[in-house]
Design an enzyme around this catalytic site. Structure first.
Site, mmCIF file in Angstrom:
data_model
loop_
_atom_site.group_PDB
_atom_site.id
_atom_site.type_symbol
_atom_site.label_atom_id
_atom_site.label_comp_id
_atom_site.label_asym_id
_atom_site.label_seq_id
_atom_site.Cartn_x
_atom_site.Cartn_y
_atom_site.Cartn_z
ATOM 1 N N HIS A 1 51.699 11.780 -45.733
ATOM 2 C CA HIS A 1 52.327 11.401 -44.467
ATOM 3 C C HIS A 1 53.431 10.372 -44.682
ATOM 4 C CE1 HIS A 1 52.448 11.621 -40.148
ATOM 5 N NE2 HIS A 1 52.446 10.310 -40.052
ATOM 6 N N HIS B 1 59.326 15.009 -32.636
ATOM 7 C CA HIS B 1 58.631 14.052 -31.771
ATOM 8 C C HIS B 1 59.038 14.246 -30.311
ATOM 9 C CE1 HIS B 1 57.999 11.060 -35.323
ATOM 10 N NE2 HIS B 1 57.004 11.916 -35.212
ATOM 11 N N ARG C 1 56.817 11.753 -45.083
ATOM 12 C CA ARG C 1 57.481 11.998 -43.791
ATOM 13 C C ARG C 1 58.192 10.729 -43.321
ATOM 14 N NH1 ARG C 1 57.386 15.458 -39.167
ATOM 15 N NH2 ARG C 1 56.586 14.482 -37.284
ATOM 16 N N TYR D 1 58.171 5.622 -37.614
ATOM 17 C CA TYR D 1 58.394 6.298 -38.895
ATOM 18 C C TYR D 1 59.588 5.735 -39.661
ATOM 19 C CZ TYR D 1 55.082 10.010 -37.685
ATOM 20 O OH TYR D 1 53.953 10.709 -37.380
ATOM 21 N N ARG E 1 54.954 17.944 -41.756
ATOM 22 C CA ARG E 1 53.568 17.519 -41.790
ATOM 23 C C ARG E 1 52.792 18.438 -42.737
ATOM 24 N NH1 ARG E 1 55.017 17.897 -36.221
ATOM 25 N NH2 ARG E 1 54.952 15.911 -35.091
ATOM 26 N N LYS F 1 53.161 20.497 -34.014
ATOM 27 C CA LYS F 1 52.041 20.177 -33.133
ATOM 28 C C LYS F 1 52.262 20.767 -31.742
ATOM 29 C CE LYS F 1 50.247 15.855 -35.083
ATOM 30 N NZ LYS F 1 50.013 14.418 -34.814
#
Length: 267
Positions: A216, A242, A219, A251, A136, A162
């Site tokens: 993005h 994830h 990715r 994705y 990211r 994240k």
């Protein structure tokens, strides 16, 4: 307490709870935007549920953007209610936003090559980290030389994603050599806690990409190419960091040959 004071107090609360800097920055951005839309000269605790609904209804956000802004406002007002500043329940005032249907759009080979040719040395490295390692923009921005780890099979990138979650992503040989050749410290030095801001990294990469491609979507490219190797969703999920394979599905663009093979095999 005005909006500025309340946002400052809330972000301090998030910091005290160990929230990642990227999360805090996102919440601050969302709240500042809401403050402008709802009136900076008023207290956030004077805002009514009708005013909040009107503010959200006037925005032309994509579904996931709308979900993110709602999450920020719900957390902020729940914090305010917890400390006796308001009784407004934003979760009730704003209807729940359903997640968008999966719509993966990996950057094409042509667009990827265009970015590598058009970008300078620094930007090309950002592009490769997103396309080859699935990072990211915030993960690229905060990359440090200490995040390069050598193991029995080669070099690995220890990525802080994240929510402060850490994952290991094996590095392609060429990319690991380029990273190890850089001076020690942040890979992309800047004024945001010592490195470039995630927003600026995203801007630089988007400028290098043609048309309306974004960082993005690089990715998405990484996820789709990884999936094509063994059709292993769980491996791709781990590489992307994830929590759920359902997120990973958004994705991955399923290769057309896989769809065709399934149809023909059923005949």
């Amino acid at each position: 307490m005005n909006w500025t004071q309340a946002i400052g107090a809330y972000t301090t609360y998030l910091t005290a709870g160990g929230a990642p800097l990227t999360t805090i920055a996102t919440r601050r951005q969302h709240l500042r935007q809401a403050a402008k839309g709802l009136g900076l000269d008023r207290s956030p605790w004077d805002v009514t549920d009708l005013a909040l609904s009107a503010y959200f209804g006037a925005q032309r956000w994509a579904v996931e953007t709308r979900r993110g802004h709602r999450t920020s406002l719900v957390g902020f007002y729940r914090w305010g209610a917890k400390h006796g500043a308001t009784s407004l329940d934003v979760a009730e005032a704003l209807p729940r936003v359903k997640p968008a249907a999966p719509a993966p759009r990996p950057v094409s080979d042509e667009a990827y090559r265009h970015a590598l040719v058009r970008g300078d040395v620094r930007t090309r490295l950002m592009v490769r980290l997103a396309a080859e390692c699935g990072l990211r923009r915030a993960e690229v921005a905060g990359l440090h030389s200490d995040d390069l780890v050598e193991d029995m099979a080669g070099w690995t990138l220890r990525v802080r994603g994240k929510g402060g979650k850490v994952r290991d992503v094996p590095l392609p040989d060429a990319l690991s050599r380029d990273l190890r050749a850089l001076p020690r410290g942040y890979v992309f030095p800047g004024d945001d806690h010592g490195h470039l801001s995630p927003r600026w990294v995203g801007t630089l990469v988007s400028r290098a990409l043609p048309d309306a491609w974004t960082m993005h979507k690089l990715r998405h490219r990484a996820a789709t190419r990884w999936y094509a190797v063994d059709r292993d969703t769980f491996t791709v999920q781990d590489l992307l960091g994830h929590a759920s394979p359902a997120t990973t599905r958004a994705y991955v663009a399923i290769p057309n040959d896989s769809l065709r093979r399934t149809v023909e095999a059923a005949l």
